[in-house]
Write a protein that holds these residues in place. Structure first.
Motif, short mmCIF file in Angstrom:
data_model
loop_
_atom_site.label_atom_id
_atom_site.label_comp_id
_atom_site.label_asym_id
_atom_site.label_seq_id
_atom_site.Cartn_x
_atom_site.Cartn_y
_atom_site.Cartn_z
N VAL A 1 0.85 -1.19 0.00
CA VAL A 1 0.00 0.00 0.00
C VAL A 1 0.88 1.24 0.00
O VAL A 1 1.92 1.28 0.65
N ALA A 2 0.46 2.24 -0.75
CA ALA A 2 1.19 3.51 -0.84
C ALA A 2 0.21 4.63 -0.52
O ALA A 2 -0.61 4.99 -1.34
N GLY A 3 0.30 5.13 0.69
CA GLY A 3 -0.62 6.18 1.10
C GLY A 3 -0.01 7.07 2.15
O GLY A 3 -0.68 7.46 3.10
N GLY A 4 1.28 7.38 2.02
CA GLY A 4 1.94 8.14 3.05
C GLY A 4 1.79 9.64 2.89
O GLY A 4 1.17 10.13 1.95
N GLY A 5 2.38 10.37 3.83
CA GLY A 5 2.35 11.83 3.80
C GLY A 5 1.43 12.39 4.86
O GLY A 5 1.81 12.61 5.99
N SER A 6 0.17 12.59 4.49
CA SER A 6 -0.82 13.16 5.41
C SER A 6 -1.74 12.08 5.93
O SER A 6 -1.85 10.99 5.36
N ALA A 7 -2.45 12.40 7.01
CA ALA A 7 -3.42 11.45 7.56
C ALA A 7 -4.52 11.14 6.56
O ALA A 7 -5.08 10.05 6.55
N GLY A 8 -4.82 12.12 5.68
CA GLY A 8 -5.84 11.90 4.68
C GLY A 8 -5.50 10.81 3.69
O GLY A 8 -6.39 10.21 3.08
N HIS A 9 -4.20 10.54 3.51
CA HIS A 9 -3.78 9.43 2.67
C HIS A 9 -3.51 8.17 3.50
O HIS A 9 -3.80 7.06 3.08
N ILE A 10 -2.95 8.35 4.69
CA ILE A 10 -2.54 7.20 5.51
C ILE A 10 -3.74 6.46 6.07
O ILE A 10 -3.80 5.22 6.04
N GLU A 11 -4.72 7.18 6.60
CA GLU A 11 -5.84 6.51 7.28
C GLU A 11 -6.64 5.59 6.36
O GLU A 11 -6.94 4.45 6.73
N PRO A 12 -7.03 6.03 5.14
CA PRO A 12 -7.74 5.08 4.28
C PRO A 12 -6.87 3.90 3.87
O PRO A 12 -7.37 2.78 3.72
N ALA A 13 -5.56 4.13 3.71
CA ALA A 13 -4.67 3.03 3.36
C ALA A 13 -4.63 1.99 4.48
O ALA A 13 -4.68 0.77 4.23
N LEU A 14 -4.56 2.45 5.73
CA LEU A 14 -4.51 1.52 6.86
C LEU A 14 -5.87 0.86 7.09
O LEU A 14 -5.93 -0.31 7.49
N ALA A 15 -6.96 1.59 6.86
CA ALA A 15 -8.28 0.98 6.99
C ALA A 15 -8.45 -0.15 5.97
O ALA A 15 -8.99 -1.22 6.27
N PHE A 16 -7.97 0.10 4.75
CA PHE A 16 -7.98 -0.95 3.72
C PHE A 16 -7.12 -2.13 4.15
O PHE A 16 -7.53 -3.30 4.03
#
Length: 378
Positions: A6-21
């Motif tokens: 998964v690639a969703g780093g940087g802000s919480a807006g990218h990280i949180e959906p990546a981790l929920a997935f």
């Protein structure tokens, strides 16, 4: 063993959906290997390991928003990041890369291209640059709301953590109000705008607070770490930041807030009516994020320039003192949300892996050129 990157780093807006997935993938198939890509910038090193996922760092590739010397350096930075991404994909024997936008996603897409299948998730109503690039060669393009401009989009909603999508507000109402020191009876308004978006809301609530309290409405107000609360008053609870958003949602009857996609997704998932005030800058995506909910009857949209104390009183008191209207808007808000987005996306990605017949072709090494003369930013 299936391996998902998964690639969703940087802000919480990218990280949180990546981790929920990622959490949803593990619930469906606990033996799946999940690896996160990130950088030392932003919140990656703080949030991702804390959720139990291995984090592989790649060189950051910030995307300049206007022509500059940094833009001329961009191709070299992208090449370095792509090389690192490809080493990680080989090391973890990746079967798929799932990107959520931002500066981590772009090198992830380019590094995965021609090697493993790519899935893109776009959280906002207007797609960002990284996802516009990734969607050009992705085999799955999932979006939170329709009309992003990405081809072949599939609307799945915004992946959210289970503590939100599984929240039983009625069961936790008493606990939530006790936790924040709110009255056990009467309507409660939850106000939050984030550290960057709280000023208009803070000023409006400060002006409207006497009328709200006189109407029997209590207020739980997250004013931001740099924001100013209203003067102290009985029935008014002010905090710089709310860590237990699950209990805040349970305590509340309605929300006054901004309309970033995560906020809209969470508020609809828990079934709270909301007055949405989009940030007045950017590309207008915040208003677009909220419009499906407003059209369904689950929210009210007020322009930032029009939100002051008088408008807050006019919108909030009739809403919070009308239980039937609150109940109807709550049902509409929940119906317009996608509380199962994490699981839907996880199933789509796992189906993609199962249905993929071998490699995706010869590795591709070129970087899509960016002409500084035509650069328009994200």
């Amino acid at each position: 063993m299936t391996s998902v990157v998964v690639a969703g780093g940087g802000s919480a807006g990218h990280i949180e959906p990546a981790l929920a997935f990622a959490d949803a993938v593990r619930r469906l198939h606990p033996d799946v290997r999940v690896t996160a890509l990130g950088t030392e910038r932003g919140l990656d090193t703080a949030l991702i390991p804390a959720r139990g996922y291995p984090l592989e760092l790649i060189p950051p590739v910030p995307l300049p928003r206007r022509p500059s010397l940094d833009l001329l350096k961009l191709p070299g930075r992208v090449h370095a990041a792509i090389s690192r991404v490809r080493r990680v994909l080989d090391e973890v024997e990746a079967d798929v890369v799932v990107g959520f936008g931002g500066y981590v996603a772009l090198p992830a897409y380019l590094g995965a291209r021609g090697r493993v299948p790519i899935a893109v998730h776009e959280a906002n109503a207007k797609a960002g640059l990284a996802n516009k690039v990734g969607a050009r060669f992705a085999e799955l393009v999932a979006v939170a709301v329709p009309g992003t401009g990405l081809e072949n989009e599939q609307v799945v909603g915004m992946p959210l953590r289970r503590s939100i999508t599984g929240l039983d507000r009625a069961a936790l109402r008493t606990q939530g109000r006790k936790f924040f020191g709110l009255p056990p009876q009467g309507p409660v308004l939850l106000v939050f705008g984030g550290s960057q978006g709280a000023r208009t809301l803070n000023n409006a609530i400060a002006d409207a607070l006497p009328d709200l309290l006189h109407a029997g409405i209590s207020v739980l107000h997250a004013h931001g770490r740099g924001g100013e609360p209203a003067p102290p008053a009985r029935g008014y609870v002010a905090l710089p930041y709310i860590e237990r958003m699950d209990l805040a949602y349970a305590a509340a009857d309605a929300v006054l807030g901004r309309c970033g996609m995560t906020t809209v997704a969470e508020v609809t998932a828990v079934g709270l009516p909301a007055v949405y005030v989009p940030l007045p800058h950017g590309n207008g995506e915040q208003a677009l994020n909220a419009r499906p909910v407003v059209a369904a009857g689950g929210g009210i949209l007020v322009d930032d320039a029009e939100m002051d104390g008088d408008r807050a009183v006019d919108e909030l008191i009739p809403l919070l003192t009308n239980p039937r209207r609150l109940a109807a808007m709550s049902r509409a808000a929940r119906a317009s949300g996608h509380g199962d987005a994490d699981q839907r996306l996880a199933r789509l990605v796992l189906d993609l892996v199962r249905g993929h017949g071998g490699g995706a072709g010869d590795p591709v090494t070129e970087v899509i050129p960016i002409d500084p003369r035509t650069w328009r930013g994200r």
